[in-house]
Scaffold this active site. Structure first.
Site, PDB file in Angstrom:
ATOM      1  N   LEU A 193       0.851  -1.203   0.000  1.00  0.00           N
ATOM      2  CA  LEU A 193       0.000   0.000   0.000  1.00  0.00           C
ATOM      3  C   LEU A 193       0.886   1.253   0.000  1.00  0.00           C
ATOM      4  O   LEU A 193       0.760   2.126  -0.857  1.00  0.00           O
ATOM      5  CB  LEU A 193      -0.926  -0.010   1.232  1.00  0.00           C
TER       6      LEU A 193
ATOM      7  N   TRP B  75       8.721   0.012   1.979  1.00  0.00           N
ATOM      8  CA  TRP B  75       8.590  -0.486   3.358  1.00  0.00           C
ATOM      9  C   TRP B  75       7.672  -1.694   3.431  1.00  0.00           C
ATOM     10  O   TRP B  75       6.805  -1.764   4.298  1.00  0.00           O
ATOM     11  CB  TRP B  75       8.057   0.614   4.307  1.00  0.00           C
TER      12      TRP B  75
ATOM     13  N   ASN C 265      -7.925  -2.874   9.189  1.00  0.00           N
ATOM     14  CA  ASN C 265      -8.719  -3.126  10.412  1.00  0.00           C
ATOM     15  C   ASN C 265      -8.339  -4.469  11.026  1.00  0.00           C
ATOM     16  O   ASN C 265      -8.204  -4.592  12.258  1.00  0.00           O
ATOM     17  CB  ASN C 265     -10.218  -3.171  10.091  1.00  0.00           C
TER      18      ASN C 265
ATOM     19  N   GLU D 233       1.072   0.563  10.094  1.00  0.00           N
ATOM     20  CA  GLU D 233      -0.383   0.364  10.290  1.00  0.00           C
ATOM     21  C   GLU D 233      -1.053   1.612  10.844  1.00  0.00           C
ATOM     22  O   GLU D 233      -1.996   1.526  11.627  1.00  0.00           O
ATOM     23  CB  GLU D 233      -0.640  -0.815  11.232  1.00  0.00           C
TER      24      GLU D 233
HETATM   25  P1  TGC Z   1     -11.644   8.399   3.973  1.00  0.00           P
HETATM   26  O1  TGC Z   1     -11.772   9.419   2.877  1.00  0.00           O
HETATM   27  O2  TGC Z   1     -12.070   8.727   5.337  1.00  0.00           O
HETATM   28  O3  TGC Z   1     -12.376   7.049   3.510  1.00  0.00           O
HETATM   29  C1  TGC Z   1     -12.181   6.483   2.226  1.00  0.00           C
HETATM   30  C2  TGC Z   1     -13.095   5.267   2.115  1.00  0.00           C
HETATM   31  O4  TGC Z   1     -12.627   4.248   2.978  1.00  0.00           O
HETATM   32  C3  TGC Z   1     -13.633   3.957   3.987  1.00  0.00           C
HETATM   33  N1  TGC Z   1     -12.915   3.754   5.249  1.00  0.00           N
HETATM   34  C4  TGC Z   1     -12.744   2.553   5.782  1.00  0.00           C
HETATM   35  N2  TGC Z   1     -13.192   1.343   5.395  1.00  0.00           N
HETATM   36  C5  TGC Z   1     -12.847   0.290   6.154  1.00  0.00           C
HETATM   37  N3  TGC Z   1     -12.086   0.429   7.279  1.00  0.00           N
HETATM   38  C6  TGC Z   1     -11.624   1.621   7.690  1.00  0.00           C
HETATM   39  N4  TGC Z   1     -10.846   1.709   8.781  1.00  0.00           N
HETATM   40  C7  TGC Z   1     -11.944   2.757   6.934  1.00  0.00           C
HETATM   41  N5  TGC Z   1     -11.655   4.080   7.024  1.00  0.00           N
HETATM   42  C8  TGC Z   1     -12.262   4.675   5.991  1.00  0.00           C
HETATM   43  C9  TGC Z   1     -14.544   5.166   3.987  1.00  0.00           C
HETATM   44  O5  TGC Z   1     -15.830   4.831   4.458  1.00  0.00           O
HETATM   45  C10 TGC Z   1     -14.529   5.539   2.528  1.00  0.00           C
HETATM   46  O6  TGC Z   1     -15.364   4.644   1.844  1.00  0.00           O
HETATM   47  P2  TGC Z   1     -16.189   5.117   0.534  1.00  0.00           P
HETATM   48  O7  TGC Z   1     -17.028   3.939   0.166  1.00  0.00           O
HETATM   49  O8  TGC Z   1     -16.974   6.316   0.964  1.00  0.00           O
HETATM   50  O9  TGC Z   1     -15.167   5.459  -0.509  1.00  0.00           O
HETATM   51  O10 TGC Z   1     -10.160   7.886   4.024  1.00  0.00           O
HETATM   52  P3  TGC Z   1      -8.803   8.633   3.815  1.00  0.00           P
HETATM   53  O11 TGC Z   1      -8.209   8.225   2.537  1.00  0.00           O
HETATM   54  O12 TGC Z   1      -8.963  10.107   4.076  1.00  0.00           O
HETATM   55  O13 TGC Z   1      -7.987   7.948   4.972  1.00  0.00           O
HETATM   56  C11 TGC Z   1      -7.760   8.559   6.122  1.00  0.00           C
HETATM   57  C12 TGC Z   1      -6.723   7.780   7.030  1.00  0.00           C
HETATM   58  C13 TGC Z   1      -5.641   8.735   7.443  1.00  0.00           C
HETATM   59  C14 TGC Z   1      -7.505   7.321   8.234  1.00  0.00           C
HETATM   60  C15 TGC Z   1      -6.114   6.554   6.307  1.00  0.00           C
HETATM   61  O14 TGC Z   1      -5.484   6.949   5.143  1.00  0.00           O
HETATM   62  C16 TGC Z   1      -5.124   5.837   7.181  1.00  0.00           C
HETATM   63  O15 TGC Z   1      -5.492   4.967   7.974  1.00  0.00           O
HETATM   64  N6  TGC Z   1      -3.770   6.127   7.051  1.00  0.00           N
HETATM   65  C17 TGC Z   1      -2.730   5.367   7.682  1.00  0.00           C
HETATM   66  C18 TGC Z   1      -2.011   4.551   6.634  1.00  0.00           C
HETATM   67  C19 TGC Z   1      -1.672   3.159   7.109  1.00  0.00           C
HETATM   68  O16 TGC Z   1      -2.111   2.703   8.145  1.00  0.00           O
HETATM   69  N7  TGC Z   1      -0.913   2.425   6.311  1.00  0.00           N
HETATM   70  C20 TGC Z   1      -0.599   1.093   6.624  1.00  0.00           C
HETATM   71  C21 TGC Z   1       0.135   0.419   5.498  1.00  0.00           C
HETATM   72  S1  TGC Z   1       0.283  -1.353   5.707  1.00  0.00           S
HETATM   73  C22 TGC Z   1       1.362  -1.562   6.959  1.00  0.00           C
HETATM   74  O17 TGC Z   1       1.807  -0.651   7.563  1.00  0.00           O
HETATM   75  C23 TGC Z   1       1.725  -2.970   7.277  1.00  0.00           C
HETATM   76  S2  TGC Z   1       2.910  -3.078   8.525  1.00  0.00           S
HETATM   77  C24 TGC Z   1       3.235  -4.729   8.686  1.00  0.00           C
HETATM   78  C25 TGC Z   1       2.419  -5.397   9.751  1.00  0.00           C
HETATM   79  O18 TGC Z   1       1.200  -5.169   9.869  1.00  0.00           O
HETATM   80  O19 TGC Z   1       2.945  -6.215  10.531  1.00  0.00           O
HETATM   81  P1  FAD Z   2       4.735   9.900   7.091  1.00  0.00           P
HETATM   82  O1  FAD Z   2       3.349   9.689   6.648  1.00  0.00           O
HETATM   83  O2  FAD Z   2       5.653  10.686   6.228  1.00  0.00           O
HETATM   84  O3  FAD Z   2       4.708  10.547   8.547  1.00  0.00           O
HETATM   85  C1  FAD Z   2       5.851  11.149   9.153  1.00  0.00           C
HETATM   86  C2  FAD Z   2       5.409  11.829  10.457  1.00  0.00           C
HETATM   87  O4  FAD Z   2       4.424  12.828  10.150  1.00  0.00           O
HETATM   88  C3  FAD Z   2       4.740  10.854  11.427  1.00  0.00           C
HETATM   89  O5  FAD Z   2       5.083  11.207  12.742  1.00  0.00           O
HETATM   90  C4  FAD Z   2       3.251  11.095  11.204  1.00  0.00           C
HETATM   91  O6  FAD Z   2       2.460  10.795  12.355  1.00  0.00           O
HETATM   92  C5  FAD Z   2       3.249  12.589  10.915  1.00  0.00           C
HETATM   93  N1  FAD Z   2       2.075  12.983  10.125  1.00  0.00           N
HETATM   94  C6  FAD Z   2       1.747  12.627   8.844  1.00  0.00           C
HETATM   95  N2  FAD Z   2       0.593  13.185   8.474  1.00  0.00           N
HETATM   96  C7  FAD Z   2       0.148  13.909   9.535  1.00  0.00           C
HETATM   97  C8  FAD Z   2      -1.000  14.698   9.786  1.00  0.00           C
HETATM   98  N3  FAD Z   2      -1.968  14.863   8.875  1.00  0.00           N
HETATM   99  N4  FAD Z   2      -1.102  15.311  10.993  1.00  0.00           N
HETATM  100  C9  FAD Z   2      -0.157  15.132  11.942  1.00  0.00           C
HETATM  101  N5  FAD Z   2       0.956  14.381  11.778  1.00  0.00           N
HETATM  102  C10 FAD Z   2       1.113  13.776  10.583  1.00  0.00           C
HETATM  103  N6  FAD Z   2       3.454  -0.413   4.446  1.00  0.00           N
HETATM  104  C11 FAD Z   2       2.805  -1.272   3.631  1.00  0.00           C
HETATM  105  O7  FAD Z   2       2.033  -0.879   2.771  1.00  0.00           O
HETATM  106  N7  FAD Z   2       3.015  -2.627   3.762  1.00  0.00           N
HETATM  107  C12 FAD Z   2       3.861  -3.155   4.678  1.00  0.00           C
HETATM  108  O8  FAD Z   2       4.004  -4.376   4.776  1.00  0.00           O
HETATM  109  C13 FAD Z   2       4.567  -2.247   5.535  1.00  0.00           C
HETATM  110  N8  FAD Z   2       5.494  -2.732   6.427  1.00  0.00           N
HETATM  111  C14 FAD Z   2       6.272  -1.845   7.130  1.00  0.00           C
HETATM  112  C15 FAD Z   2       7.331  -2.334   7.914  1.00  0.00           C
HETATM  113  C16 FAD Z   2       8.144  -1.454   8.602  1.00  0.00           C
HETATM  114  C17 FAD Z   2       9.308  -1.970   9.384  1.00  0.00           C
HETATM  115  C18 FAD Z   2       7.869  -0.050   8.578  1.00  0.00           C
HETATM  116  C19 FAD Z   2       8.705   0.915   9.359  1.00  0.00           C
HETATM  117  C20 FAD Z   2       6.825   0.433   7.802  1.00  0.00           C
HETATM  118  C21 FAD Z   2       6.030  -0.448   7.052  1.00  0.00           C
HETATM  119  N9  FAD Z   2       5.012   0.011   6.197  1.00  0.00           N
HETATM  120  C22 FAD Z   2       4.332  -0.848   5.387  1.00  0.00           C
HETATM  121  C23 FAD Z   2       4.829   1.462   5.997  1.00  0.00           C
HETATM  122  C24 FAD Z   2       4.024   2.127   7.111  1.00  0.00           C
HETATM  123  O9  FAD Z   2       2.678   1.822   7.029  1.00  0.00           O
HETATM  124  C25 FAD Z   2       4.280   3.638   6.999  1.00  0.00           C
HETATM  125  O10 FAD Z   2       5.633   3.858   7.379  1.00  0.00           O
HETATM  126  C26 FAD Z   2       3.341   4.434   7.877  1.00  0.00           C
HETATM  127  O11 FAD Z   2       2.023   4.378   7.378  1.00  0.00           O
HETATM  128  C27 FAD Z   2       3.779   5.921   7.981  1.00  0.00           C
HETATM  129  O12 FAD Z   2       4.093   6.456   6.730  1.00  0.00           O
HETATM  130  P2  FAD Z   2       5.493   7.227   6.507  1.00  0.00           P
HETATM  131  O13 FAD Z   2       6.573   6.369   7.026  1.00  0.00           O
HETATM  132  O14 FAD Z   2       5.537   7.624   5.083  1.00  0.00           O
HETATM  133  O15 FAD Z   2       5.416   8.479   7.438  1.00  0.00           O
END
Ligand code: TGC
Ligand code: FAD
Length: 387
Positions: A134, A165, A243, A366
């Site tokens: 993602l 990442w 989620n 996440e």
């Molecule tokens: P927003 O405009 O609010 O919503 C877009 C659409 O998505 C729906 N929605 C959800 N659906 C299911 N579950 C949720 N938690 C949902 N949140 C929103 C929403 O209803 C809408 O649907 P529709 O049908 O109207 O289009 O969303 P946004 O794009 O403004 O997102 C806001 C935000 C900041 C909350 C979201 O972008 C976010 O959670 N950002 C954090 C990114 C993140 O967590 N990345 C993770 C990457 S994967 C990873 O890190 C794996 S690590 C490895 C491991 O897990 O061990």
């Molecule tokens: P940024 O989004 O650039 O954020 C940098 C700083 O700014 C943070 O402190 C953040 O909280 C802050 N910030 C950003 N926006 C705002 C705002 N609007 N208001 C206030 N503060 C803000 N991703 C995947 O898709 N798949 C994976 O398997 C996966 N595995 C990972 C494994 C590791 C070891 C790590 C470190 C990351 C992994 N990720 C993965 C990526 C991870 O989900 C992202 O690193 C994370 O979502 C944060 O994005 P970023 O690192 O680009 O930080």
């Protein structure tokens, strides 16, 4: 391995005999197979890939899913599995989270029957490993901005872009890739690792999650059959996978925190300074009690979100609260435990320092701690602070 001695709120009594048996089998696996090697793996930056199949045999991969070779355990048992794996190491739990919650879950929920048959049994058996793409170099907290493109051409998509990442990237057989289609809508594709134009580069120099593989994925004119598309449109596709994974993390980090408390408690009773065990000093007791108190509360939060999930009433904001609270709590416990261990705490002989370094990543991935704070801020005020 030391475990928490005091189940102060009798949480065990809430678990069924089957859930306790699953917990015990995973705990035993972690104690006998993972803990003896994990310090060395972390030091050398190696993922213990030899443990993938033994873990699969315990049923931990996609354990919460039913059919297709998956164990179909309760949500509580799934949480306990994550907790026991992370008692060993957040990196190994990450491997299992990505496999089960971020790859098997979307195939199970949004994949065609053909894709389910093709991937899920092999993934449950640990014969195929998945990764979830993602995040991009320029889009982390705001994945909706992603630039990876899936252009439709006949019965195929032509995929171009890169992901950053990505956990499990370098050891994966398939990637769940989120990209924008010709209508600028986010879609998910299952991309086989041997697809021409799909390259992987591992990110080697990490001080955190060193026993986990993290990679960059690059797609150059990859031809992906349209039948590999997941049946979901828009950001709710990837966010619904998050989620599942965030729920598992809220449980998982309890294991890391408990491991730190157990180690620090043990050390405090044997380390003598000023002619007394350090555990007799009030300041050390205050730190131990802080850890015990916070872990206990975090457990109750995990148990409550599980109850809501079982009742079908779990909202993303509940999960955000649990991910934000429990990871920050575990990180604080790891830092306190490391402090109690003094100089020994910076070595691989002890686990607190390794957990502390790992949990920095867990706090970021996440959804960072602050992103979850803002999700809750929006829920409270009705005003989105992201943009
Ligand atoms: P927003 O405009 O609010 O919503 C877009 C659409 O998505 C729906 N929605 C959800 N659906 C299911 N579950 C949720 N938690 C949902 N949140 C929103 C929403 O209803 C809408 O649907 P529709 O049908 O109207 O289009 O969303 P946004 O794009 O403004 O997102 C806001 C935000 C900041 C909350 C979201 O972008 C976010 O959670 N950002 C954090 C990114 C993140 O967590 N990345 C993770 C990457 S994967 C990873 O890190 C794996 S690590 C490895 C491991 O897990 O061990
Ligand atoms: P940024 O989004 O650039 O954020 C940098 C700083 O700014 C943070 O402190 C953040 O909280 C802050 N910030 C950003 N926006 C705002 C705002 N609007 N208001 C206030 N503060 C803000 N991703 C995947 O898709 N798949 C994976 O398997 C996966 N595995 C990972 C494994 C590791 C070891 C790590 C470190 C990351 C992994 N990720 C993965 C990526 C991870 O989900 C992202 O690193 C994370 O979502 C944060 O994005 P970023 O690192 O680009 O930080």
């Amino acid at each position: 391995m030391k475990t928490l001695l005091k189940d102060y709120f009798h949480l065990d009594s809430r678990f069924s005999p089957e859930e306790l048996a699953i917990r015990d089998s995973v705990r035993e696996f972690v104690a006998s197979e993972l803990l003896p090697i994990i310090g060395d793996c972390f030091d050398k930056g190696l993922f213990p890939q030899n443990l993938v199949k033994p873990a699969a045999q315990l049923g931990v991969l996609g354990a919460q899913l039913s059919g297709y070779g998956c164990a179909g355990v309760s949500q509580t048992a799934y949480g306990l599995i994550m907790r026991e794996l992370e008692r060993g190491d957040s990196g190994f739990r990450s491997f299992a989270s990505v496999q089960g919650a971020l790859c098997m879950f979307p195939i199970h929920t949004f994949g065609t029957e053909e894709c389910k048959q093709k991937y899920l049994p092999a993934m449950a058996a640990g014969e195929m490993i998945g990764c979830f793409g993602l995040t991009e170099p320029d889009f982390g907290s705001n994945p909706a901005g992603l630039r990876t493109r899936a252009r439709k051409q006949g019965d195929n998509f032509i995929l171009n872009g890169s992901k950053m990442w990505i956990t499990n990237g370098g050891i994966s057989h398939l990637a769940i890739v989120w990209a924008k289609n010709d209508d600028d809508k986010v879609i998910g594709l299952i991309v086989d690792r041997d697809t021409k134009g799909f390259q992987v580069r591992n990110i080697e120099k990490k001080f955190s999650l060193r026993a986990s593989v993290t990679s960059e994925l690059i797609f150059e004119d990859c031809v992906v059959p349209a039948k590999q598309q997941l049946q979901v449109l828009g950001m709710k596709g990837p966010l619904s996978c998050l989620n599942q994974a965030r729920f598992g993390i809220a449980w998982g980090v309890l294991g890391a925190a408990e491991a730190c408390l157990a180690e620090a408690l043990d050390y405090s009773q044997t380390r003598i300074q000023f002619d007394k065990p350090i555990g007799q000093f009030q300041l050390v007791q205050a730190k131990l009690v802080k850890m015990f108190n916070e872990i206990t509360k975090a457990h109750l939060l995990a148990a409550e979100i599980t109850r809501l999930k079982d009742e079908g009433r779990l909202e993303p904001q509940h999960i955000s609260m649990a991910k934000m609270n429990n990871v920050a709590m575990a990180l604080e416990c790891a830092r306190l435990g490391r402090d109690i261990l003094g100089a020994n705490g910076v070595t691989y002989e002890y686990a607190c320092g390794r957990h502390m370094a790992n949990l920095e990543s867990v706090n970021t991935y996440e959804g960072t701690e602050d992103i979850h704070r803002l999700i809750l801020g929006e829920w409270l005020t009705g005003l989105p602070a992201f943009r």
